[in-house]
Structures are given as structure tokens and as C-alpha cells.
Design a protein around this motif. Sequence first.
Motif, PDB file in Angstrom:
ATOM      1  N   LEU A 141     -12.478  -9.097  -7.838  1.00 22.35           N
ATOM      2  CA  LEU A 141     -11.105  -8.637  -8.091  1.00 22.35           C
ATOM      3  C   LEU A 141     -10.070  -9.700  -7.737  1.00 22.35           C
ATOM      4  N   ILE A 143      -9.464 -10.807  -4.640  1.00 26.50           N
ATOM      5  CA  ILE A 143      -8.827 -10.394  -3.380  1.00 26.50           C
ATOM      6  C   ILE A 143      -9.481 -11.140  -2.222  1.00 26.50           C
ATOM      7  N   LYS A 340       0.684  -8.095   0.058  1.00 21.31           N
ATOM      8  CA  LYS A 340       0.252  -6.709  -0.019  1.00 21.31           C
ATOM      9  C   LYS A 340      -1.149  -6.654   0.609  1.00 21.31           C
ATOM     10  N   ALA A 381      -9.317  -0.485  -5.190  1.00 22.26           N
ATOM     11  CA  ALA A 381      -9.041  -0.569  -6.623  1.00 22.26           C
ATOM     12  C   ALA A 381      -7.743   0.128  -7.021  1.00 22.26           C
ATOM     13  N   GLU A 383      -4.827  -0.078  -5.676  1.00 27.22           N
ATOM     14  CA  GLU A 383      -3.620  -0.887  -5.469  1.00 27.22           C
ATOM     15  C   GLU A 383      -3.934  -2.355  -5.759  1.00 27.22           C
ATOM     16  N   GLU A 384      -2.906  -3.148  -5.993  1.00 26.78           N
ATOM     17  CA  GLU A 384      -3.090  -4.572  -6.260  1.00 26.78           C
ATOM     18  C   GLU A 384      -2.898  -5.380  -4.972  1.00 26.78           C
ATOM     19  N   TYR A 385      -3.883  -5.305  -4.096  1.00 26.16           N
ATOM     20  CA  TYR A 385      -3.825  -6.044  -2.834  1.00 26.16           C
ATOM     21  C   TYR A 385      -4.162  -7.510  -3.067  1.00 26.16           C
ATOM     22  N   ASP A 386      -3.529  -8.381  -2.283  1.00 23.53           N
ATOM     23  CA  ASP A 386      -3.931  -9.790  -2.327  1.00 23.53           C
ATOM     24  C   ASP A 386      -4.940 -10.102  -1.223  1.00 23.53           C
ATOM     25  N   THR A 387      -4.935  -9.280  -0.151  1.00 24.24           N
ATOM     26  CA  THR A 387      -5.814  -9.548   0.993  1.00 24.24           C
ATOM     27  C   THR A 387      -6.280  -8.241   1.614  1.00 24.24           C
TER      28      THR A 387
END
Length: 414
Positions: A141, A143, A340, A381, A383-387
Amino acid sequence: MERIRNKAAAILFFLFLGVFAVILRADKGISRMLDPFLPNQKEAIEVMEGMEEAGEQPLEERVTAGMASMNEELLEQLPVKNSLIELSGLVMKGCGVQSYYDRTYGMNITSNGYNVGSYAKTSTDFEVEQMIGFQQYLDSLGIHLLYVNEPAKYIDDSFYQEEFGGASYLNRNADLFLSRIGEAGIDAIDLRKNIQEEGLDPLSLFYRTDHHWTVPASKWAAEKIAERLNEAYGYHIDMSLYADENFHVSEYKNAWLGEQGKKVAKSYIGLDDYCMMEPKYETSYTIARPEGDLTGDFGLFINKGIYSVQMDPYLASSWHYSYYAYNMEMIHNEQADYGKVLVLGDSFETSMLPFLTLGIRDVRLVVPRDLGEMSVRELVAAEEYDTVIIAYVQSVIGAHDEEGNADYRMFWLE
């Protein structure tokens, strides 16, 4: 010396019984104390008989469960319970007892009055397998994954051996786990190394009567995570946000009794100090909740009403939980412009996460043991998390070996 100690123990034990009898007489007798429970007992038996006729749970199992429930209810409502705990503490301290229950699963009091735990050896196989699979999922993804090893009260297992003469594998387990995930390419912060590099006393980061770390230690840990986010994850958090001079500090001396302290007794271990910290600078947050958004400053994270030194410490709420991290809810920092992050954490994050939010746009805490059958990957999945940060106190490693352990599901990362 041993004979003298045994005699002292016998004298204290009979004194304990004598004072117990006086307390019970002062409470107008044990029969009157038990009266409120008798109707419940009769009602419980009638219900059990009806269930037996309906062919439900075996009578023996229901009786055992019913008696356990009644015993718990009796203990909770025992008018002299706290007095008995105090007497027990005096007896234990007078006899030089350091370990309550047993050295493996009990509570252990160090020579300088700190409660510490002991932990069994684990293979770390389950934890490592789950971490590797989770990293592969996050990689698909795009992440990032960061693991944070949060220390317990001793960072060398020889400490426990020297204090109590028994074995604990707390740090051995963490060393093995961190080595194995490191070989798999998973980035990690081992806060024990920061403690050593800065010459800190591990015990000074914790409460004496509770297993959690202090508020200053929580802020310190959040600062170390923020530094790593800046170094390796494309963040640009202003590190002056964590400078000590930028915080209001309120100190309370001999103010509260932690979770373990309530079992060991104030008479044995004494009361704990407490330090509350909040930023001097302006902060602004929106917390998304199903019942409606909350808006406000950093004060949203602190329940100052808990700080009452007048309340009976046995009845008071845990001061550790005066900080609140809004488990499962998105925290939006109106004054940050990037980030995020999903944090998979434990109760240590109650006081750490509010400080971590100071430099990140969006942060959400999830405690996996509270998810039930919900999937961690489904939450990722959504949310659009970066970490994703997994931050666990190191005693969680190995919890999956025992199904009854409260942290059994913490490394279930499917």
C-alpha cells in the motif's frame, strides 16, 4: 536471623487477626455485614435450579461461577477491605516480604520501593511472523512501518536476579524480537538505547506504585519518535515543540496510588508523586467522534478533575488515565500541515500519544486488544495513512503464548 524473622511474622500475623476482629466488631459483626448478600444467594440458587430443569449449563459449573461472582461482590463491598489491605501491607513490610503471590506472576517490590514484574522466556516466533506479514501488507500500500520498543522498569535482566533471586526474560525477549525484525528490514526505535545514551535511570521514568511511565517520560518518548519521523519518514516536525521550557508543569507530591500500589498497600509502598505537563504555546484540535466532533486545545487530552489529593487513594481513579488518547478516533491537529499516522499501541499511549500529536496533522490510536474480531488491516485500508507506528511496552512480547493474557491479541496483525 531466620528464627527471629519467623517469630516476628507470627507476632504480626496474630496482631493482624486481633485487629481484624476488633474492626469487624466495630462494624457490628460479620453477620450484619453478610446480610445484604443472602437474598442474592437465595435468588441465585433459584435461578440455577430453573436453568438445570431447562437442560442448560451443568449445575456444578453454574454454582462455581455463581460463588466466584458472589465472592467478588463480597470483597468489593467489604466495609473494612482497605483497612485489611493496610494491615496486610504492614505485615508484609515488617516481615521483609518483597514478592506478592509469586516471583513469576506476582508483584515484586525493589529495595528502593518500586513495583516491578517478572516475565517468562518466549520464542518470539508468532510476533516476528505477524510483523513480517504486516510489513509486506503495508509495503503493498506504500505505507511506512515503524516499531517502537517501549521500556519497562529495568533494561537489564540481571537487575531482577540481583533484587529477587529469580529469573526474568523481559529484556532477553525484546533483544531477540528486535534482532529478528531488524534482519527482516523492519525499522525500529529501541528506547532502551536512548536511556543508555542519555545516562537515564530507567526507574526514574516510571511510577513506583504503577507499571506505567510518567508524563515527562511520555513526552520524552514522543520526542524520540518525532525525531525519527523527521530523519527517515519525510516529516518536518518543529522539535522546539518538545522543549521543556515550552510546557507548564504542575507537580503533586505523595498524591496517588497506582494499580499495583492498591494491591500491595499504601502502608507498604507509600503514595506516588505526579507531574502534569501541557504546552504553553497555542494548540488547536478537532477530534472526530461518532456523537459529534470535539474542538479545543491540548486540554482536550487532560481530565484535571482527577487530581484530587483529598480523595481516598484506594477509591480514586488512576492518575495515569487523567490523560486521554481517544482510542479509535481521529485526532486532527489544526496547526500541523503534514502527516497521517495510525498508532497501534497499549495503555502507555494514553499519556504518550497526546504529545505525539503536537507535530502531526492526523493521528489515530488503536489498541488491538480492544478490537475483538475486527481486522487491523481493514482499519489500515479505510484511511490513507502514510505511516503505521506499532508502539508496545516490551512486556507485550510473548503475551500470545498464554491465551488468557490480556495482551494476547496485540500482535494479531491480520
